[in-house]
Design a protein around this motif. Structure first.
Motif, PDB file in Angstrom:
ATOM      1  N   LEU A   1       1.057  -1.136  -0.071  1.00  0.00           N
ATOM      2  CA  LEU A   1       0.007  -0.138  -0.033  1.00  0.00           C
ATOM      3  C   LEU A   1       0.826   1.161   0.039  1.00  0.00           C
ATOM      4  O   LEU A   1       1.679   1.562   0.815  1.00  0.00           O
ATOM      5  CB  LEU A   1      -0.712   0.211   1.417  1.00  0.00           C
ATOM      6  CG  LEU A   1      -1.713   1.065   1.226  1.00  0.00           C
ATOM      7  CD1 LEU A   1      -2.868   1.163   0.252  1.00  0.00           C
ATOM      8  CD2 LEU A   1      -2.341   1.195   2.703  1.00  0.00           C
TER       9      LEU A   1
ATOM     10  N   GLN B   1      -3.253   5.791   0.549  1.00  0.00           N
ATOM     11  CA  GLN B   1      -4.496   5.081   1.229  1.00  0.00           C
ATOM     12  C   GLN B   1      -5.672   5.736   0.611  1.00  0.00           C
ATOM     13  O   GLN B   1      -6.308   6.616   1.241  1.00  0.00           O
ATOM     14  CB  GLN B   1      -4.463   5.197   2.526  1.00  0.00           C
ATOM     15  CG  GLN B   1      -4.466   6.503   3.311  1.00  0.00           C
ATOM     16  CD  GLN B   1      -3.164   7.314   3.209  1.00  0.00           C
ATOM     17  OE1 GLN B   1      -2.390   6.995   2.457  1.00  0.00           O
ATOM     18  NE2 GLN B   1      -2.974   8.101   4.535  1.00  0.00           N
TER      19      GLN B   1
ATOM     20  N   LEU C   1      -9.316  -1.350   3.672  1.00  0.00           N
ATOM     21  CA  LEU C   1      -7.902  -2.121   4.171  1.00  0.00           C
ATOM     22  C   LEU C   1      -8.051  -3.173   4.870  1.00  0.00           C
ATOM     23  O   LEU C   1      -7.239  -4.191   4.917  1.00  0.00           O
ATOM     24  CB  LEU C   1      -7.151  -0.977   4.653  1.00  0.00           C
ATOM     25  CG  LEU C   1      -6.933   0.188   3.834  1.00  0.00           C
ATOM     26  CD1 LEU C   1      -5.959   1.421   4.705  1.00  0.00           C
ATOM     27  CD2 LEU C   1      -6.151  -0.181   2.615  1.00  0.00           C
TER      28      LEU C   1
ATOM     29  N   ASP D   1       2.141  -2.030   4.433  1.00  0.00           N
ATOM     30  CA  ASP D   1       1.542  -0.892   4.584  1.00  0.00           C
ATOM     31  C   ASP D   1       2.377   0.321   5.011  1.00  0.00           C
ATOM     32  O   ASP D   1       2.934   0.608   6.338  1.00  0.00           O
ATOM     33  CB  ASP D   1       0.495  -0.752   5.707  1.00  0.00           C
ATOM     34  CG  ASP D   1      -0.186   0.327   6.025  1.00  0.00           C
ATOM     35  OD1 ASP D   1      -0.217   1.434   5.233  1.00  0.00           O
ATOM     36  OD2 ASP D   1      -1.044   0.525   6.888  1.00  0.00           O
TER      37      ASP D   1
ATOM     38  N   THR E   1      -3.800   0.579   8.000  1.00  0.00           N
ATOM     39  CA  THR E   1      -4.428  -0.543   8.169  1.00  0.00           C
ATOM     40  C   THR E   1      -4.542  -0.809   9.713  1.00  0.00           C
ATOM     41  O   THR E   1      -3.902  -0.092  10.413  1.00  0.00           O
ATOM     42  CB  THR E   1      -3.670  -1.759   7.791  1.00  0.00           C
ATOM     43  OG1 THR E   1      -2.283  -1.734   8.296  1.00  0.00           O
ATOM     44  CG2 THR E   1      -3.765  -1.669   6.403  1.00  0.00           C
TER      45      THR E   1
ATOM     46  N   ARG F   1       3.430  -2.853   9.093  1.00  0.00           N
ATOM     47  CA  ARG F   1       3.347  -1.541   8.529  1.00  0.00           C
ATOM     48  C   ARG F   1       4.954  -0.896   8.603  1.00  0.00           C
ATOM     49  O   ARG F   1       5.905  -1.409   9.258  1.00  0.00           O
ATOM     50  CB  ARG F   1       2.712  -0.709   9.869  1.00  0.00           C
ATOM     51  CG  ARG F   1       1.315  -1.324   9.778  1.00  0.00           C
ATOM     52  CD  ARG F   1       0.237  -0.124  10.331  1.00  0.00           C
ATOM     53  NE  ARG F   1       0.481  -0.532  11.802  1.00  0.00           N
ATOM     54  CZ  ARG F   1      -0.394   0.322  12.743  1.00  0.00           C
ATOM     55  NH1 ARG F   1      -1.391   1.130  12.154  1.00  0.00           N
ATOM     56  NH2 ARG F   1      -0.147   0.307  14.049  1.00  0.00           N
TER      57      ARG F   1
END
Length: 420
Positions: A386, A389, A395, A407, A412, A419
């Protein structure tokens, strides 16, 4: 046919200005030497991704807006606003080529009592030491005596429907007090608040400060995100907690790189900056260095995640989500997605993408396959990344479908994905 206003440069600055002027009832002509913006506007389309919708363009045209490639139109207006692009060149100095071309086109047709305004982002001193001589030499007129000259740098946030020209204060710095007041009279028809700077250099430096503020703060959180990942600290939770402080803190968030039209500038670097030697903006240079590293860091994280799951980047199917520089817009200006895709391709990955706002995306002049079904593509990909966004992305549902999800925006739910 004479007009009240000429907007020179129909890009991300000029188009919203022209739209606001037409809405305010100002007879407006838009000049661009490039025929493509003219052709797109005459066909009812925006020549700049994310600047205006097709319906907004059609309303502008029906409201009397006249795009043109005929520079003779510039000699029939009371006010001319220069919105030419000023990108960074290969040496990271601001390229004033388009601004110079616009100035020369206007100068040969400049009439007494015209108000000339500069909205392009430029280094301090450009209005006085670059633009003014071109206008005076080409017209035989004297700025501040025969015509008004002022700088009012563009401040709009592309795609932001809440912050418009009308409710964003306009900073103005004129060559003389009379120049400032003439500029204020014009912008007072478009915006709720006009802020008078001491002069053109102060107005120019305001833009430099605002842009560098953004880049320096993003660099800080980007660097801390890397550190926190290495320490096993959830930096997104750190930001959530820190932003509860009611004073002394403004939240910025890390990401895969910094895009957008505003580029960090050391005003001492370009030839018109007027800096004494030995005083570079070291923090700005360091921030740029940190932010420029983020696409490579994202690729490093991709490689590590794949390796942890028994796969290599070579031959891996990688799906990139969101290739624009900001959410919910089609604007791809300086978005990090292209560099990330390029580097992954060089490593042998098979790249696909999905973006609800970008129907055709090319890297190295080659089309990148676009996923028709987001969930099916994520389920089939070895890794989904990702990068932006967009609000249309579910998500949580995506995290369930994807084999691996990285992410880079912290969008998320906690624990649903890896992340940045």
């Amino acid at each position: 046919m004479p007009a009240d206003l000429a907007v020179i440069g129909l890009g991300h600055l000029g188009l919203p200005l022209a739209q606001a002027a037409v809405t305010a009832g100002i007879d407006t002509v838009g000049y661009d030497p490039d025929r493509r913006p003219y052709a797109e506007l005459r066909a009812g389309r925006s020549p700049v991704e994310g600047a205006l919708t097709a319906s907004e363009v059609r309303r502008m045209i029906s409201g009397g807006f006249r795009p043109t490639t005929d520079a003779a139109e510039l000699g029939r207006v009371r006010t001319a606003v220069i919105c030419s692009p000023t990108p960074l060149g290969p040496d990271r100095a601001v390229d004033l080529t388009a601004l110079g071309d616009a100035a020369r086109a206007l100068a040969s047709r400049l009439r007494p009592h015209t108000t000339v305004l500069l909205e392009s982002a430029v280094p301090p001193g450009t209005t006085e030491t670059f633009l003014r001589p071109l206008l005076e030499e080409g017209s035989g007129l004297v700025a501040g005596r025969d015509f008004h000259l002022a700088c009012s740098p563009g401040r709009l946030d592309p795609g932001n429907r809440t912050r418009t020209l009308a409710n964003t204060p306009k900073v103005i710095g004129g060559l003389t007090p009379a120049c400032t007041e003439s500029a204020a009279a014009f912008y007072g028809r478009l915006t709720d608040k006009v802020v008078r700077a001491r002069g053109p250099r102060e107005a120019e430096m305001t833009k430099v400060l605002e842009t560098n503020f953004r880049h320096v703060n993003i660099a800080l959180v980007n660097e801390m995100a890397v550190l926190c990942h290495d320490l096993g600290v959830d930096f997104w939770d750190v930001i959530r907690c820190a932003e509860t402080k009611p004073f002394g803190f403004q939240p910025f968030r890390p990401g895969p790189g910094v895009g957008g039209h505003g580029v960090p500038v050391d005003p001492g670097g370009p030839p018109h900056g007027g800096r004494a030697p030995g005083h570079p903006l070291r923090m700005v240079s360091l921030a740029q260095e940190i932010n420029d590293r983020m696409p490579r860091y994202v690729i490093q994280r991709c490689a590590t995640l794949l390796n942890e799951h028994g796969k290599s980047v070579r031959g891996a199917r990688i799906l990139l989500l969101g290739v624009t520089y900001k959410p919910d817009t089609a604007d791809q200006e300086a978005a990090p997605a292209r560099e990330i895709a390029t580097r992954l391709m060089d490593m042998g990955a098979q790249i696909g993408y999905h973006d609800p706002h970008v129907l055709d995306w090319r890297v190295r002049e080659r089309p990148v396959p676009r996923a028709d079904s987001l969930y099916e593509a994520a389920a089939a990909a070895d890794l989904t990344v990702l990068l932006q966004q967009h609000r249309t992305y579910d998500l949580q549902g995506l995290a369930v479908k994807a084999q691996l999800l990285l992410d880079t925006r912290g969008a998320t739910p906690a624990g649903a994905a890896h992340r940045l």
